[in-house]
Enzyme design. Sequence first.
Site, PDB file in Angstrom:
ATOM      1  N   ASP A  56      64.626  59.940  96.269  1.00 27.17           N
ATOM      2  CA  ASP A  56      64.545  59.235  94.995  1.00 27.17           C
ATOM      3  C   ASP A  56      65.730  59.660  94.146  1.00 27.17           C
ATOM      4  O   ASP A  56      66.635  60.359  94.616  1.00 27.17           O
ATOM      5  CB  ASP A  56      63.212  59.511  94.297  1.00 27.17           C
ATOM      6  CG  ASP A  56      62.984  60.993  94.032  1.00 27.17           C
ATOM      7  OD1 ASP A  56      63.611  61.831  94.717  1.00 27.17           O
ATOM      8  OD2 ASP A  56      62.176  61.327  93.145  1.00 27.17           O
ATOM      9  N   SER A  93      63.767  60.717  87.737  1.00 28.20           N
ATOM     10  CA  SER A  93      63.289  60.700  89.114  1.00 28.20           C
ATOM     11  C   SER A  93      63.374  59.302  89.730  1.00 28.20           C
ATOM     12  O   SER A  93      64.449  58.732  89.830  1.00 28.20           O
ATOM     13  CB  SER A  93      61.864  61.255  89.149  1.00 28.20           C
ATOM     14  OG  SER A  93      61.410  61.468  90.444  1.00 28.20           O
TER      15      SER A  93
END
Length: 449
Positions: free
Chosen positions: A242, A105
């Site tokens: 992200d 992530s």
Amino acid sequence: MAKRLFGTDGVRGLANRDVTADLALRLSVAAAHVLTDGAAASGHRPTAVVGRDPRASGEFLSAAVVAGLASSGVDVYDAGVLPTPAIAFLTAELDADLGVMLSASHNAMPDNGIKFFARGGHKLDDAVEDAIEARLDDEWERPTGDAVGRVRPLDDGDARYVAHLLSALPNRLEGLTVVVDAAHGAASRVSPHAFRAAGATVHVIGGEPDGLNINDGYGSTHLGMLQAAVVEHGAHLGVAHDGDADRCLAVDHTGAPVDGDQIMAILALAMRDHGTLASNTLVATVMSNLGMLQAMEREGVAVLQTGVGDRYVLEEMKAGGFSLGGEQSGHVVLLDHATTGDGTLTGLLLAARVAATGRTLKELAEVMSRLPQCMINVKGVDKDAVDGDEGVAAAVRDVEARLHGTGRVLLRKSGTEPVVRVMVEAPTNEEASSVANELAEVVRERLSL
């Protein structure tokens, strides 16, 4: 007691040290046994979808996952580099028994992680994760001959995903100029494509992944480059993802950041106006700004709060039949269209609201006033002891008494990093910072390793 392998969002750590090829293979075998149990008895040949973000370590980790699944008798669709929400969508779209995403992530490039999805593209609950972990070292009978899984590339995964995103839009984006910051991550190709296909003029930054530059100075944790680009191009707004693009933060035309709470407030009112905000309720976490809670109360929208993590938001949404939820960090779950946070979908719907109303993102975000907030990540401490330490609890009680209802305090251990997060909201930035630093020092003194 042994430490639990799964955190709040899968298994995550330093690639090739904590998250190894051996662990990836063993986890995928165990997941296959748990998530495809009963497939053979029903005459169903199990299938899985595997994807990754562009990290260099994802190349060997995804190979290990594919090997583990195929050796367990699972046919694998290898989707390559795609966002986490795309893998969740494709797991449901292809009626696969499970999905696997290799990503850490927003973490820096050296980390990586393994996330599993059950049939339908849903994140696993704790009990299923525990069942997988319990079977890591099971003896098992390996299939042979034509019973081994086959592996094939999923060449149209991105096209399927973009078509799905466009189908969720209430209106097109002609006339808007948008800057997309893809964080040199998994959405570097599909997010700009989706915005262009929706009619926007698109400028891309952070869209050249090389396996080493993911999240490096770009993306939702580094908004400076996006702020500058939006002003430079005279754009109506900018969106930042992200590394795995399950979140979205935004920037208005002046270059000012628009966080997840503001995005949720804007989308909640848009959905309320369209009659699609189920039970007139938004699901958020305890990290959401007090200003957002006050704004929603003023607008007649109920807010339910959960623990931190979009999986917990999703559990509450599913249990109550709610359609919108998310986190201040930009994980926004739109349950009518997705089973997990989807940064590209969130950005598209935010842009659609700007286009439909003719108002600037800055004006739309003014529905709420953010209470000044300070967050400090305290490293080098025993994060698991934070909830039970009386000295820390006494310091929190003292601060809350001093704030006297004009702010709030939240201390919690991170589910993805070895830190304790200290969050303080107060009437001024100075007071929030002062109190947060005071509490962070208490945490260091009491819980230092």
